[in-house]
Scaffold this motif. Structure first.
Motif, PDB file in Angstrom:
ATOM      1  N   GLN A   1       0.787  -1.170  -0.133  1.00 45.04           N
ATOM      2  CA  GLN A   1       0.174  -0.085   0.046  1.00 45.04           C
ATOM      3  C   GLN A   1       0.991   1.279   0.085  1.00 45.04           C
ATOM      4  O   GLN A   1       1.806   1.496   0.664  1.00 45.04           O
ATOM      5  CB  GLN A   1      -0.786  -0.057   1.439  1.00 45.04           C
ATOM      6  N   TRP A   2       0.502   2.138  -0.636  1.00 44.05           N
ATOM      7  CA  TRP A   2       1.445   3.485  -0.939  1.00 44.05           C
ATOM      8  C   TRP A   2       0.481   4.561  -1.107  1.00 44.05           C
ATOM      9  O   TRP A   2      -0.732   4.622  -1.501  1.00 44.05           O
ATOM     10  CB  TRP A   2       2.137   3.438  -2.333  1.00 44.05           C
ATOM     11  N   THR A   3       0.829   5.825  -0.418  1.00 39.81           N
ATOM     12  CA  THR A   3      -0.127   6.853  -0.272  1.00 39.81           C
ATOM     13  C   THR A   3       0.731   8.216  -0.543  1.00 39.81           C
ATOM     14  O   THR A   3       1.905   8.203  -0.471  1.00 39.81           O
ATOM     15  CB  THR A   3      -0.558   7.271   1.268  1.00 39.81           C
ATOM     16  N   ALA A   4       0.350   8.697  -1.598  1.00 42.22           N
ATOM     17  CA  ALA A   4       0.965   9.895  -2.084  1.00 42.22           C
ATOM     18  C   ALA A   4       0.688  11.421  -1.532  1.00 42.22           C
ATOM     19  O   ALA A   4      -0.735  11.524  -1.167  1.00 42.22           O
ATOM     20  CB  ALA A   4       0.507  10.196  -3.696  1.00 42.22           C
ATOM     21  N   GLU A   5       1.605  11.826  -0.942  1.00 44.47           N
ATOM     22  CA  GLU A   5       1.554  13.201  -0.349  1.00 44.47           C
ATOM     23  C   GLU A   5       1.761  14.434  -1.165  1.00 44.47           C
ATOM     24  O   GLU A   5       2.644  14.004  -2.267  1.00 44.47           O
ATOM     25  CB  GLU A   5       2.540  13.167   0.993  1.00 44.47           C
ATOM     26  N   SER A   6       1.268  15.512  -0.987  1.00 42.83           N
ATOM     27  CA  SER A   6       1.131  16.651  -1.943  1.00 42.83           C
ATOM     28  C   SER A   6       2.764  17.285  -2.042  1.00 42.83           C
ATOM     29  O   SER A   6       2.756  18.084  -3.249  1.00 42.83           O
ATOM     30  CB  SER A   6       0.468  17.658  -1.097  1.00 42.83           C
ATOM     31  N   ASP A   7       3.701  17.187  -1.505  1.00 44.63           N
ATOM     32  CA  ASP A   7       5.184  17.402  -1.626  1.00 44.63           C
ATOM     33  C   ASP A   7       5.612  16.612  -2.299  1.00 44.63           C
ATOM     34  O   ASP A   7       7.072  16.727  -2.589  1.00 44.63           O
ATOM     35  CB  ASP A   7       5.755  17.817  -0.211  1.00 44.63           C
ATOM     36  N   GLY A   8       5.442  15.452  -2.605  1.00 43.70           N
ATOM     37  CA  GLY A   8       6.099  14.453  -3.557  1.00 43.70           C
ATOM     38  C   GLY A   8       6.427  13.185  -2.891  1.00 43.70           C
ATOM     39  O   GLY A   8       7.248  12.426  -3.577  1.00 43.70           O
ATOM     40  N   HIS A   9       6.387  13.059  -1.706  1.00 47.91           N
ATOM     41  CA  HIS A   9       6.779  11.671  -0.997  1.00 47.91           C
ATOM     42  C   HIS A   9       5.518  10.763  -1.171  1.00 47.91           C
ATOM     43  O   HIS A   9       4.372  11.101  -1.219  1.00 47.91           O
ATOM     44  CB  HIS A   9       6.713  12.038   0.664  1.00 47.91           C
ATOM     45  N   LEU A  10       6.116   9.389  -1.138  1.00 45.85           N
ATOM     46  CA  LEU A  10       5.300   8.306  -1.098  1.00 45.85           C
ATOM     47  C   LEU A  10       5.385   7.277  -0.045  1.00 45.85           C
ATOM     48  O   LEU A  10       6.749   6.958   0.426  1.00 45.85           O
ATOM     49  CB  LEU A  10       5.745   7.453  -2.603  1.00 45.85           C
ATOM     50  N   LYS A  11       4.559   7.311   0.709  1.00 51.44           N
ATOM     51  CA  LYS A  11       4.488   6.571   2.228  1.00 51.44           C
ATOM     52  C   LYS A  11       3.844   5.068   1.958  1.00 51.44           C
ATOM     53  O   LYS A  11       2.907   5.103   1.197  1.00 51.44           O
ATOM     54  CB  LYS A  11       3.692   7.623   3.088  1.00 51.44           C
ATOM     55  N   ASN A  12       4.524   4.345   2.515  1.00 47.41           N
ATOM     56  CA  ASN A  12       4.175   3.231   3.127  1.00 47.41           C
ATOM     57  C   ASN A  12       3.328   3.163   4.296  1.00 47.41           C
ATOM     58  O   ASN A  12       4.019   3.140   5.388  1.00 47.41           O
ATOM     59  CB  ASN A  12       5.057   1.948   3.020  1.00 47.41           C
ATOM     60  N   PRO A  13       1.956   3.128   4.434  1.00 49.13           N
ATOM     61  CA  PRO A  13       1.248   3.394   5.907  1.00 49.13           C
ATOM     62  C   PRO A  13       1.407   2.243   6.800  1.00 49.13           C
ATOM     63  O   PRO A  13       1.661   2.501   7.993  1.00 49.13           O
ATOM     64  CB  PRO A  13      -0.262   3.556   5.385  1.00 49.13           C
ATOM     65  N   GLN A  14       1.648   1.093   6.348  1.00 52.36           N
ATOM     66  CA  GLN A  14       2.013  -0.080   7.423  1.00 52.36           C
ATOM     67  C   GLN A  14       3.265   0.314   8.114  1.00 52.36           C
ATOM     68  O   GLN A  14       3.106  -0.059   9.486  1.00 52.36           O
ATOM     69  CB  GLN A  14       1.913  -1.443   6.533  1.00 52.36           C
ATOM     70  N   SER A  15       4.228   0.707   7.467  1.00 49.52           N
ATOM     71  CA  SER A  15       5.473   0.936   8.167  1.00 49.52           C
ATOM     72  C   SER A  15       5.768   2.431   8.679  1.00 49.52           C
ATOM     73  O   SER A  15       6.441   2.546   9.419  1.00 49.52           O
ATOM     74  CB  SER A  15       6.838   0.666   7.430  1.00 49.52           C
ATOM     75  N   GLY A  16       5.148   3.236   8.171  1.00 48.87           N
ATOM     76  CA  GLY A  16       5.106   4.598   8.536  1.00 48.87           C
ATOM     77  C   GLY A  16       6.459   5.216   7.770  1.00 48.87           C
ATOM     78  O   GLY A  16       6.612   6.340   8.232  1.00 48.87           O
ATOM     79  N   ARG A  17       7.024   4.546   6.843  1.00 45.43           N
ATOM     80  CA  ARG A  17       8.380   4.997   6.255  1.00 45.43           C
ATOM     81  C   ARG A  17       7.889   5.353   4.825  1.00 45.43           C
ATOM     82  O   ARG A  17       7.080   4.875   4.501  1.00 45.43           O
ATOM     83  CB  ARG A  17       9.400   4.108   6.667  1.00 45.43           C
TER      84      ARG A  17
ATOM     85  N   GLY B   1       1.769  13.403 -15.316  1.00 46.66           N
ATOM     86  CA  GLY B   1       1.714  14.696 -14.783  1.00 46.66           C
ATOM     87  C   GLY B   1       1.681  14.311 -13.253  1.00 46.66           C
ATOM     88  O   GLY B   1       1.785  14.993 -12.315  1.00 46.66           O
ATOM     89  N   GLY B   2       1.029  13.213 -12.777  1.00 41.63           N
ATOM     90  CA  GLY B   2       1.398  12.500 -11.447  1.00 41.63           C
ATOM     91  C   GLY B   2       0.436  13.115 -10.419  1.00 41.63           C
ATOM     92  O   GLY B   2      -0.243  13.902 -10.421  1.00 41.63           O
ATOM     93  N   THR B   3       0.467  12.008  -9.434  1.00 42.86           N
ATOM     94  CA  THR B   3      -0.078  12.356  -8.082  1.00 42.86           C
ATOM     95  C   THR B   3       0.618  13.047  -7.152  1.00 42.86           C
ATOM     96  O   THR B   3       0.106  13.505  -6.308  1.00 42.86           O
ATOM     97  CB  THR B   3      -0.211  10.990  -7.329  1.00 42.86           C
ATOM     98  N   THR B   4       1.843  13.359  -7.445  1.00 44.45           N
ATOM     99  CA  THR B   4       2.598  14.333  -6.759  1.00 44.45           C
ATOM    100  C   THR B   4       3.284  15.340  -7.301  1.00 44.45           C
ATOM    101  O   THR B   4       3.791  15.383  -8.598  1.00 44.45           O
ATOM    102  CB  THR B   4       3.790  13.440  -5.728  1.00 44.45           C
ATOM    103  N   PRO B   5       3.430  16.573  -6.744  1.00 47.96           N
ATOM    104  CA  PRO B   5       3.924  17.441  -7.457  1.00 47.96           C
ATOM    105  C   PRO B   5       5.301  17.426  -7.717  1.00 47.96           C
ATOM    106  O   PRO B   5       6.172  16.853  -6.692  1.00 47.96           O
ATOM    107  CB  PRO B   5       3.836  18.977  -6.136  1.00 47.96           C
ATOM    108  N   PRO B   6       5.928  17.853  -8.770  1.00 47.14           N
ATOM    109  CA  PRO B   6       7.322  17.780  -8.997  1.00 47.14           C
ATOM    110  C   PRO B   6       8.109  18.771  -8.129  1.00 47.14           C
ATOM    111  O   PRO B   6       7.576  19.601  -7.506  1.00 47.14           O
ATOM    112  CB  PRO B   6       7.553  18.176 -10.481  1.00 47.14           C
ATOM    113  N   PRO B   7       9.796  18.338  -7.864  1.00 46.24           N
ATOM    114  CA  PRO B   7      10.364  19.217  -7.112  1.00 46.24           C
ATOM    115  C   PRO B   7      10.251  20.730  -7.691  1.00 46.24           C
ATOM    116  O   PRO B   7      10.249  21.004  -8.942  1.00 46.24           O
ATOM    117  CB  PRO B   7      11.926  18.845  -7.338  1.00 46.24           C
ATOM    118  N   GLY B   8      10.344  21.702  -6.932  1.00 43.73           N
ATOM    119  CA  GLY B   8      10.069  23.098  -7.331  1.00 43.73           C
ATOM    120  C   GLY B   8       8.978  23.531  -7.427  1.00 43.73           C
ATOM    121  O   GLY B   8       8.553  24.526  -7.776  1.00 43.73           O
ATOM    122  N   SER B   9       7.711  22.802  -6.943  1.00 38.99           N
ATOM    123  CA  SER B   9       6.435  23.232  -7.073  1.00 38.99           C
ATOM    124  C   SER B   9       6.065  23.891  -5.693  1.00 38.99           C
ATOM    125  O   SER B   9       7.003  24.018  -5.128  1.00 38.99           O
ATOM    126  CB  SER B   9       5.429  22.075  -6.990  1.00 38.99           C
TER     127      SER B   9
END
Length: 455
Positions: A111-127, A160-168
């Motif tokens: 499972q992966w969660t996209a955050e608005s600043d470009g990070h991709l989180k695995n909620p199970q591990s919190g990492r 174009g992505g679920t997460t903003p590119p660097p510099g957004s």
């Protein structure tokens, strides 16, 4: 703010809305986003050797368009390639646990969660999806790690992505049309802007839209009718107003032409760009200028004097390449236009223009030399090696192009044989001759702008 890919059965009901947020308004739940996931160094998330066996390493590698780099953003919270899922090895939760490809099984390791600043989180591990040490070497095995601000935890998902590119960034100016303040020289000026809807974090191009003499910014935005094009194509329009009173409006302080002692309009327009780059989240590589009549002359001056910021220009009924030479008004003064780089130019002019005559003459300080001479001068400044190649693009419209220019900075001129001192395809009759509808200045200039970002 966090935007989950979706992780539960209840969330499946909102999958279509989520996919629209990730991939833009053309996406649909029936066609999940598929493509490359890019990260640090512009490299891609890759399945080693295109392997499909459980446990195949997932790594960073040069983007190459192979199936090993085609990831589908699943509506169930997964990221899938080659028919399998991106998986945290052994359901691990510790820093440094490596990633692999595995049969999709619905576990928290997939499972992966996209955050608005470009990070991709695995909620199970919190990492988070991470590149060890930020290495960009091909074959670097990906892992999970504590969240941090290093660029090697910033990712861009497909289409174009679920997460903003660097510099957004997050704009302070929302969508709509309104006046916004710009400070310059100890004074504050209101600038009319039109901002389209945008994807979260996206930086947008800017088109400066400069009014003709005796007009205003809001009047020019209406006359040019650029707002609908901006909404359709996704760029910001800024329509500032000159400061020198003239008739029922204002004129621009065009360098070497307008009497001194008034606002430095090259400096002011640079400040407009700087201010809106922050408040409207502009893309600095895609700043363009257009303008009508006196605004076309000012646009030309920006090409000469602001070429470090303006990627390309599109004067309408006002193409110049510096002031008329005081010693010979039939040619431009070379000292008055010396851009620091080759500037792409697209221009529009009517042969029946009585205000800024196509063949020259007119105002001795602002006009004099002909439009073709202005085009030829820009071709020389840009080091063009071919042209002008002339084609008939419509019954009354010819397109002349100088090409083979430095940096691809072509110089195009659309000549309207029966056109007056007007903006091609404007819905408004300004009383200055015929408005052609055989071409659209807005459509043509935007197509040209798209092909000429600032290097």
């Amino acid at each position: 703010m966090r935007t989950p890919l979706t992780a539960t059965a209840a969330a499946l009901a909102t999958a279509a809305a989520l996919l629209t947020a990730f991939t833009g308004p053309t996406a649909s739940a029936a066609t999940p986003a598929t493509g490359q996931i890019t990260g640090v160094g512009g490299k891609c998330v890759d399945v080693a050797a295109s392997g499909t066996a459980n446990g195949t390493a997932v790594q960073l590698y040069d983007c190459n368009g192979t199936a090993a780099q085609q990831w589908t953003v699943g509506t169930d919270g997964t990221l899938r390639a080659l028919g399998k899922c991106l998986d945290v090895t052994g359901q691990g939760t510790a820093n440094g646990t490596r990633l692999q490809l595995w049969d999709c099984n619905g576990s928290g390791a997939q499972q992966w969660t996209a955050e608005s600043d470009g990070h991709l989180k695995n909620p199970q591990s919190g990492r988070y999806l991470d590149v060890p040490g930020g290495s960009t070497a091909n074959g670097t095995r990906l892992q999970i790690y504590d969240r941090n601000t290093n660029p090697w935890q910033t990712w861009r998902l497909p289409d174009g992505g679920t997460t903003p590119p660097p510099g957004s960034c997050t704009p302070r100016l929302g969508s709509g049309e309104y006046d916004t303040p710009v400070g310059f020289g100890g004074k504050t000026y209101q600038v009319r802007v039109h901002v389209p809807q945008r994807a979260a974090g996206a930086r947008l191009p800017l088109v400066l839209d400069l009014h003709g003499s005796q007009s205003t910014g809001p009047g020019q935005l209406t006359y040019s009718n650029l707002a609908p094009t901006a909404d359709a194509k996704g760029f910001v329009v800024a329509a500032p107003t000159g400061v020198v009173p003239s008739g029922s409006g204002y004129i621009w302080n065009v360098p070497y032409v307008t009497p001194s002692g008034t606002r430095d309009d090259v400096g002011f327009l640079r400040q407009v760009i700087d201010t809106l780059t922050g408040s409207a989240c502009l893309d600095p590589a895609r700043i363009y200028a257009t303008g009508y009549s006196g605004g076309g002359r000012m646009t030309s001056a920006l090409g000469c004097l602001l070429s470090d910021r303006i990627a390309a220009i599109a004067p309408v009924a006002g193409l110049r390449a510096g002031r008329p030479d005081p010693a010979d008004g039939s040619r431009p003064d070379p000292a008055s236009c010396a851009p620091s780089r080759a500037v792409p130019v697209i221009a529009f002019h009517g042969r029946q223009d009585g205000t800024n005559p196509y063949d020259g003459g007119g105002d001795g300080t602002a006009w004099r030399y002909s439009v073709p001479v202005a085009q030829q001068r820009w071709a020389a400044l840009n080091g063009c090696t071919a042209g002008p190649a002339v084609t008939q693009v419509a019954t009354h419209v010819q397109r002349g192009v100088y090409s083979g220019c430095r940096g691809g900075a072509d110089v195009e001129l659309y000549t309207v044989s029966d056109g007056g001192h007007t903006w091609p395809d404007s819905p408004y009759d300004n009383g200055n001759g015929k408005v052609t509808h055989e071409i659209s200045a807005n459509a043509l200039m935007w197509d040209f702008f798209q092909r000429h970002p600032l290097a």
